[in-house]
Design a protein around this motif. Sequence first.
Motif, PDB file in Angstrom:
ATOM      1  N   PRO A  71       0.825  -1.212   0.000  1.00 48.33           N
ATOM      2  CA  PRO A  71       0.000   0.000   0.000  1.00 48.33           C
ATOM      3  C   PRO A  71       0.856   1.257   0.000  1.00 48.33           C
ATOM      4  CG  PRO A  71       0.038  -1.004   2.181  1.00 48.33           C
ATOM      5  CD  PRO A  71       0.718  -1.963   1.256  1.00 48.33           C
ATOM      6  N   VAL A  72       0.312   2.312  -0.581  1.00 48.40           N
ATOM      7  CA  VAL A  72       0.979   3.613  -0.611  1.00 48.40           C
ATOM      8  C   VAL A  72       0.285   4.528   0.384  1.00 48.40           C
ATOM      9  CG1 VAL A  72       1.604   5.596  -2.018  1.00 48.40           C
ATOM     10  CG2 VAL A  72       1.602   3.315  -3.036  1.00 48.40           C
ATOM     11  N   ASN A  73       0.999   4.870   1.451  1.00 49.51           N
ATOM     12  CA  ASN A  73       0.460   5.787   2.455  1.00 49.51           C
ATOM     13  C   ASN A  73       1.633   6.456   3.182  1.00 49.51           C
ATOM     14  OD1 ASN A  73       1.328   3.927   4.542  1.00 49.51           O
ATOM     15  ND2 ASN A  73      -0.501   2.708   4.066  1.00 49.51           N
ATOM     16  N   LYS A  74       1.348   7.224   4.209  1.00 52.69           N
ATOM     17  CA  LYS A  74       2.398   7.995   4.870  1.00 52.69           C
ATOM     18  C   LYS A  74       3.358   7.131   5.687  1.00 52.69           C
ATOM     19  CE  LYS A  74      -0.536   9.286   8.821  1.00 52.69           C
ATOM     20  NZ  LYS A  74      -1.106  10.447   9.559  1.00 52.69           N
ATOM     21  N   LEU A  75       3.054   5.837   5.837  1.00 57.74           N
ATOM     22  CA  LEU A  75       3.967   4.932   6.541  1.00 57.74           C
ATOM     23  C   LEU A  75       4.833   4.108   5.590  1.00 57.74           C
ATOM     24  CD1 LEU A  75       1.536   3.523   9.287  1.00 57.74           C
ATOM     25  CD2 LEU A  75       3.200   5.385   9.510  1.00 57.74           C
ATOM     26  N   SER A  76       4.557   4.181   4.300  1.00 56.76           N
ATOM     27  CA  SER A  76       5.199   3.298   3.332  1.00 56.76           C
ATOM     28  C   SER A  76       6.708   3.474   3.241  1.00 56.76           C
ATOM     29  CB  SER A  76       4.592   3.508   1.940  1.00 56.76           C
ATOM     30  OG  SER A  76       3.213   3.251   1.948  1.00 56.76           O
ATOM     31  N   ASN A  77       7.199   4.688   3.477  1.00 57.17           N
ATOM     32  CA  ASN A  77       8.625   4.965   3.308  1.00 57.17           C
ATOM     33  C   ASN A  77       9.468   4.528   4.507  1.00 57.17           C
ATOM     34  OD1 ASN A  77       7.630   8.107   1.866  1.00 57.17           O
ATOM     35  ND2 ASN A  77       7.978   6.192   0.802  1.00 57.17           N
ATOM     36  N   TYR A  78       8.804   4.011   5.539  1.00 57.54           N
ATOM     37  CA  TYR A  78       9.513   3.583   6.742  1.00 57.54           C
ATOM     38  C   TYR A  78       9.593   2.063   6.808  1.00 57.54           C
ATOM     39  CZ  TYR A  78       8.629   8.383   8.146  1.00 57.54           C
ATOM     40  OH  TYR A  78       8.571   9.758   8.190  1.00 57.54           O
ATOM     41  N   LYS A  79      10.681   1.594   7.368  1.00 55.39           N
ATOM     42  CA  LYS A  79      10.837   0.155   7.574  1.00 55.39           C
ATOM     43  C   LYS A  79      10.206  -0.187   8.918  1.00 55.39           C
ATOM     44  CE  LYS A  79      14.321  -3.413   6.890  1.00 55.39           C
ATOM     45  NZ  LYS A  79      15.763  -3.660   6.610  1.00 55.39           N
ATOM     46  N   THR A  80       9.114  -0.956   8.897  1.00 54.24           N
ATOM     47  CA  THR A  80       8.383  -1.265  10.116  1.00 54.24           C
ATOM     48  C   THR A  80       8.380  -2.770  10.364  1.00 54.24           C
ATOM     49  OG1 THR A  80       6.192  -1.626   9.127  1.00 54.24           O
ATOM     50  CG2 THR A  80       6.856   0.667   9.519  1.00 54.24           C
ATOM     51  N   THR A  81       7.875  -3.154  11.528  1.00 49.73           N
ATOM     52  CA  THR A  81       7.782  -4.575  11.865  1.00 49.73           C
ATOM     53  C   THR A  81       6.589  -5.242  11.184  1.00 49.73           C
ATOM     54  OG1 THR A  81       6.554  -3.989  13.871  1.00 49.73           O
ATOM     55  CG2 THR A  81       8.930  -4.297  14.093  1.00 49.73           C
ATOM     56  N   ASN A  82       5.798  -4.486  10.457  1.00 47.81           N
ATOM     57  CA  ASN A  82       4.687  -5.050   9.694  1.00 47.81           C
ATOM     58  C   ASN A  82       5.226  -5.601   8.369  1.00 47.81           C
ATOM     59  OD1 ASN A  82       2.164  -5.744   8.727  1.00 47.81           O
ATOM     60  ND2 ASN A  82       1.662  -3.683   8.054  1.00 47.81           N
ATOM     61  N   SER A  83       5.899  -6.743   8.454  1.00 42.80           N
ATOM     62  CA  SER A  83       6.659  -7.263   7.310  1.00 42.80           C
ATOM     63  C   SER A  83       5.985  -8.434   6.599  1.00 42.80           C
ATOM     64  CB  SER A  83       8.049  -7.706   7.782  1.00 42.80           C
ATOM     65  OG  SER A  83       7.947  -8.687   8.798  1.00 42.80           O
ATOM     66  N   LEU A  84       4.718  -8.697   6.890  1.00 44.65           N
ATOM     67  CA  LEU A  84       4.054  -9.869   6.309  1.00 44.65           C
ATOM     68  C   LEU A  84       4.084  -9.879   4.772  1.00 44.65           C
ATOM     69  CD1 LEU A  84       2.634 -12.502   6.844  1.00 44.65           C
ATOM     70  CD2 LEU A  84       0.473 -11.262   7.035  1.00 44.65           C
ATOM     71  N   PRO A  85       3.815  -8.763   4.069  1.00 43.72           N
ATOM     72  CA  PRO A  85       3.911  -8.807   2.601  1.00 43.72           C
ATOM     73  C   PRO A  85       5.298  -9.209   2.109  1.00 43.72           C
ATOM     74  CG  PRO A  85       2.756  -6.832   3.301  1.00 43.72           C
ATOM     75  CD  PRO A  85       3.330  -7.446   4.537  1.00 43.72           C
ATOM     76  N   PHE A  86       6.338  -8.777   2.816  1.00 43.99           N
ATOM     77  CA  PHE A  86       7.701  -9.130   2.430  1.00 43.99           C
ATOM     78  C   PHE A  86       7.995 -10.601   2.709  1.00 43.99           C
ATOM     79  CE2 PHE A  86       7.646  -4.615   3.344  1.00 43.99           C
ATOM     80  CZ  PHE A  86       8.280  -4.077   2.230  1.00 43.99           C
ATOM     81  N   VAL A  87       7.434 -11.102   3.809  1.00 41.27           N
ATOM     82  CA  VAL A  87       7.593 -12.529   4.129  1.00 41.27           C
ATOM     83  C   VAL A  87       6.918 -13.386   3.062  1.00 41.27           C
ATOM     84  CG1 VAL A  87       6.985 -14.347   5.771  1.00 41.27           C
ATOM     85  CG2 VAL A  87       7.802 -12.136   6.613  1.00 41.27           C
ATOM     86  N   MET A  88       5.717 -13.006   2.654  1.00 40.91           N
ATOM     87  CA  MET A  88       5.000 -13.765   1.619  1.00 40.91           C
ATOM     88  C   MET A  88       5.763 -13.715   0.293  1.00 40.91           C
ATOM     89  SD  MET A  88       2.516 -15.030   3.256  1.00 40.91           S
ATOM     90  CE  MET A  88       1.544 -15.712   1.898  1.00 40.91           C
ATOM     91  N   ALA A  89       6.338 -12.553  -0.016  1.00 48.31           N
ATOM     92  CA  ALA A  89       7.130 -12.423  -1.233  1.00 48.31           C
ATOM     93  C   ALA A  89       8.369 -13.305  -1.160  1.00 48.31           C
ATOM     94  CB  ALA A  89       7.523 -10.966  -1.449  1.00 48.31           C
ATOM     95  N   ALA A  90       8.994 -13.363   0.001  1.00 45.64           N
ATOM     96  CA  ALA A  90      10.189 -14.195   0.173  1.00 45.64           C
ATOM     97  C   ALA A  90       9.858 -15.682   0.062  1.00 45.64           C
ATOM     98  CB  ALA A  90      10.842 -13.897   1.520  1.00 45.64           C
TER      99      ALA A  90
END
Length: 207
Positions: A71-90
């Motif tokens: 998603p594109v929002n004001k939090l997108s440019n930060y690296k957060t612990t909400n990493s589920l999309p990256f885990v699924m991609a991996a």
Amino acid sequence: MKQKTGELARKNKIQNNARFRLTIYRDGEGLYAPETNKVGYLLEVKPLETAGYELNKKGIIVDVYDEIAKPVNKLSNYKTTNSLPFVMAAIYQKQHRLDEVLLLNQHGFLCESTSSNLFVVYQNQIYTPALSEGCVGGVMRNVVMQLAKKHQLPLIEAQINPQILNEAEEVFLTNAIGGVRWVMGYGRKRYFNEVARMFSGWLNQSL
């Protein structure tokens, strides 16, 4: 920060190159509605094997992961612990025996990879997804952009259609741990690494 990282390195008997990871979180009681905005943090350290950044000898193979968009929002440019999309991609990456996968944003444009920022060389121009496209504002991304400016290379932050991967001359990825990594292939498409090699050289000179 300098004091705390120094203390942690000494406690772990690390004298040379190391990777520090800082996680900042909301402390105190309360669930989604916190009772206070007190901040806590966790600082970790891990030694690194090499002092500089070595360009990968063998180019990596990538594909586009389009099952879960970022998603594109004001939090997108930060690296957060909400990493589920990256885990699924991996997981997709592992299942398809790839070296890396590229994520799309909610509008279907290139965003970043699971662990790196993305750069594309097309018709003698260097492109990278703009922060408005939802990518993380990575440290190495900023370094590469500064190097491009210093050496007067045209680098454009843009909205990038994934179709450009079929026509680009080069694709490379950047992060603070690996430096610059060049991509060899996407599907049947094969890429060069001249620009990636230049940036890798400049990066090591600047250390």
